[in-house]
Design a protein around this motif. Sequence first.
Motif, PDB file in Angstrom:
ATOM      1  N   CYS A 167      -7.013   1.370  -1.309  1.00 22.13           N
ATOM      2  CA  CYS A 167      -7.297   0.870   0.025  1.00 22.13           C
ATOM      3  C   CYS A 167      -7.711   2.092   0.845  1.00 22.13           C
ATOM      4  O   CYS A 167      -6.938   3.057   0.961  1.00 22.13           O
ATOM      5  CB  CYS A 167      -6.056   0.204   0.618  1.00 22.13           C
ATOM      6  SG  CYS A 167      -6.378  -0.651   2.166  1.00 22.13           S
TER       7      CYS A 167
ATOM      8  N   ASN B 124     -10.042  -3.232   0.330  1.00 26.52           N
ATOM      9  CA  ASN B 124     -10.566  -3.595   1.645  1.00 26.52           C
ATOM     10  C   ASN B 124     -12.095  -3.700   1.682  1.00 26.52           C
ATOM     11  O   ASN B 124     -12.720  -3.537   2.712  1.00 26.52           O
ATOM     12  CB  ASN B 124     -10.041  -2.686   2.761  1.00 26.52           C
ATOM     13  CG  ASN B 124     -10.197  -1.213   2.491  1.00 26.52           C
ATOM     14  OD1 ASN B 124     -10.173  -0.774   1.344  1.00 26.52           O
ATOM     15  ND2 ASN B 124     -10.371  -0.429   3.535  1.00 26.52           N
TER      16      ASN B 124
ATOM     17  N   ASN C 195      -8.345   3.881   4.167  1.00 19.21           N
ATOM     18  CA  ASN C 195      -7.928   3.719   5.561  1.00 19.21           C
ATOM     19  C   ASN C 195      -8.136   5.009   6.342  1.00 19.21           C
ATOM     20  O   ASN C 195      -8.136   6.091   5.763  1.00 19.21           O
ATOM     21  CB  ASN C 195      -6.434   3.370   5.617  1.00 19.21           C
ATOM     22  CG  ASN C 195      -6.123   2.046   4.958  1.00 19.21           C
ATOM     23  OD1 ASN C 195      -6.895   1.088   5.062  1.00 19.21           O
ATOM     24  ND2 ASN C 195      -4.989   1.988   4.268  1.00 19.21           N
TER      25      ASN C 195
ATOM     26  N   GLU D 116      -3.424   4.266  -1.262  1.00 22.58           N
ATOM     27  CA  GLU D 116      -4.292   4.531  -0.115  1.00 22.58           C
ATOM     28  C   GLU D 116      -5.189   5.734  -0.408  1.00 22.58           C
ATOM     29  O   GLU D 116      -4.777   6.708  -1.028  1.00 22.58           O
ATOM     30  CB  GLU D 116      -3.453   4.832   1.132  1.00 22.58           C
ATOM     31  CG  GLU D 116      -4.322   5.101   2.362  1.00 22.58           C
ATOM     32  CD  GLU D 116      -3.498   5.320   3.628  1.00 22.58           C
ATOM     33  OE1 GLU D 116      -3.500   4.406   4.472  1.00 22.58           O
ATOM     34  OE2 GLU D 116      -2.839   6.371   3.759  1.00 22.58           O
TER      35      GLU D 116
ATOM     36  N   ILE E 290       0.849  -1.193   0.000  1.00 23.30           N
ATOM     37  CA  ILE E 290       0.000   0.000   0.000  1.00 23.30           C
ATOM     38  C   ILE E 290       0.885   1.243   0.000  1.00 23.30           C
ATOM     39  O   ILE E 290       1.867   1.311   0.747  1.00 23.30           O
ATOM     40  CB  ILE E 290      -0.922   0.015   1.246  1.00 23.30           C
ATOM     41  CG1 ILE E 290      -1.856  -1.195   1.249  1.00 23.30           C
ATOM     42  CG2 ILE E 290      -1.732   1.319   1.308  1.00 23.30           C
ATOM     43  CD1 ILE E 290      -2.638  -1.384   2.550  1.00 23.30           C
TER      44      ILE E 290
END
Length: 592
Positions: free
Chosen positions: A546, A579, A548, A520, A486
Motif C-alpha cells: 500500500c 490502493n 501512502n 506500506e 497495513i
Amino acid sequence: MKIVTNVELAQLLRKVAAAYQILDENRFKIIAYERVADSIEHLTSEAKDLWDDGKLNEIPGIGEGISHYLDELFRSGTVKHFDDLFKRVPEAVFPLLLVPGLGPKKAYRLVKEFGFRGSKTVISDLEKAAKAGKIAPIEGFGEKSEEGILSSIALYKKGAVKENRMELPIADSIAKAVITYLNNLREVERIDVLGSLRRMVSTIGDIDLAVATKYSDRVVAHFVKYPHEKIIDEGPQGATLLLHNGRQVDLRVQDPATYGAMLQYFTGSKNHNIALRELALSRGLSLNEYGIKKVSKSKVKSQKSIKCDTEEAFYNTIGLPWIPPELREDKGEIEAALHGRLPKPIEPGDIKGDLHIHTNYDLETSHDLGADPLAVHLDRAEKLRYEYIGISDHNPSVTKHTVSQIVGIMKRRKEYYDRQAHGKPVHVFVLCEVDIQPDGTLALPTEAFAYVDAAVVSIHSSFTLAKPVTTKRVIAALTAHPKVRIFGHPTGRLLTKREGVELDWKEVFAVCKKRDIALEINALPQRLDLPDTIVYDARKEGIRFCINTDSHAVSHMDMMRYGVSVARRGWCEKRDVVNTMVYNEFKHWLIR
DNA sequence: GCCGTTTTCGGCCCGACTGTTTTCAGTCG
C-alpha cells in the motif's frame, strides 16, 4: 574488527583490492574483489545470514576462493590471507584513498616517499607536505598534482566527499534550477535528468544531466558559468561543477543523432551497463556512449558505429526491449528483457487513494498531529483524482488515558469524521496508525477497534532491539487483531539519519501473506520505507503493498510519486499495490 | 579470482580526463 555488516564487508574487500593493486597483482583478480564488494553492497539480506544458510555462493561474483575466505572470516573473525596481505602495505595508505583523485598507486607512492606512519595523522601530514611544496618534485607528480591534492583535502575536510547523499526532492530542485538555466540557451535541443535521479534511487549523490545539441562547445561554455564553487572537470564532451551548496552537477553533451546511446550510458546503473555490455559482446557488439560497434574476437570490425537517436533504438539494436530506468540495477532485468518477462511497472496515475494521512483533529496522541483539517485533504484528494483516502491519525496516548477514555476519544473521532465526510465525492476510511509497543502489543485497546475501519500498525520506539526480538514483536502486532491491514513504514528508517530495525523478513512475509496484510511503501522522501530492495524480495513472495504519503500537511500528499518510484524499483505492477483498486474492491479488501 | 546458448581455459566493459609524459598510467564514473 569483527566484520558483521555488509558495509564493513564491502570495505574489507575493497581494501583487499587496493592492496593487490599496490602489489601489482593480476588486474582481473583486483576487479573480482571489487565486483564482490559491489554486489555485497547491493544485497538485500546480510551476507552473514546467507553464510548461515550456506548460500554464500549465490552472491554474484563469489566463487570458491572468496567464499573460502569469507567462511574463515565469519567463523573466526579474521582471514589470515588478508591479514598477511595487509602487512605488505603500509597502513597509512588506506585513509588516503578517501581523498578524491588519490587511488592506491598514488597513495602508496606518497606514503613511501614521506614515510608516513599512523593512519590517523596521514591526511594532515600529507597536507603539510603539500603546503611545503614537497610533492611537486616527486617523479610522476608535479605542480598541478600538488595543488590538486590540497584542494581535494580541503573538500575532504568539508565532508563534501564521501557518502554525502541527498534526499530526492532536494536533488529534484537542484536539477530543475540548472535545467531552467540551460534552457535559456537556444542551442539546447533537449535536456534530460539521468543517473541515479532518473532511476529514482532513494538518495542521490550527484546530479547527472545530458543535453542534445549540435553546438557542444557553446553549451559547455554556458554551463560552466552557472554559479559554482569550483569547476571539477571540463572538456568538449561536458563538465562537472561543484555548487555552493556542496552538490555536484555533471553535464554531458551529445549530438542529437547519437543521443540515445548517451541517455542509456549516463543513466546507468554502472552494474546494469556492465551486464549490458557483456551481453552485447557475446552477440558481437561493443557498446559505448556514442553508439554500437560490430566486433569480432575483441577487435573492432568496422569503425562505423550504429547511431541511435533514442534509447529504444539502442536497446532494440542489442535485441532487447526498452528497459524502464528504475529497473536498471542488474537485478535480473536483462534476463527478463531477453525472455519478454519485464514487468509493466505501476504508474502514478494508477493510484486511487492515499491511506496514511494525519489531520489536525486532536485525539490527544503523544505523537504529532497533522497541520490541516480533513476538508483540505479531501479537496486535494479530489484534485489528485483519488476515489478514497484513509485518515490514519496516531492512537491516543496510552499513558495519559484510561481504556474507557481512549474508547470515548475514538468514538467521538469516528462520528466527527463520518459527519465531515458525508456527501463528499471522495470516500473516507477512518483508520488509525497504532504504535507497535516494545512487547508487541498494540497501543489501542481492543474495544476501541470498533471505531476504526482498519488499522495501520507501525514501530515508533525501541528501534534497536535484537532481530529475533523485533521479529517476534512485529508478528505479535500483525496478528493481534483482524483489523490490522497495513504494516506502516516497516523498517522505521530515516534516510541518512537512522538505520531501520532488523527483521527476519521471510517470517514477516509469511505472516503478511497468510493474513493478506499489505506492507506500506511510505512515500515520505525522508523514509521511502520499505526500501526498494525489500519490496523486490517481498513481491516475489506474493506480498502486496500500500503506497501512502504519511502526510502531516496537505502539501505532503503530492509526494506520492516518490513512493510509486520505490514500487517501480521493486518491480511492482499495478496489481501488486492494493490502493490501485477501485473503491468497492478496495473497501472489500480493507474492512474485515 | 570468476565463469560458461561458441568455452573448465582463456577470456574478463568502455571511455574521458589529468598530468606528466613524448605514448601512457592512474583515477573516475
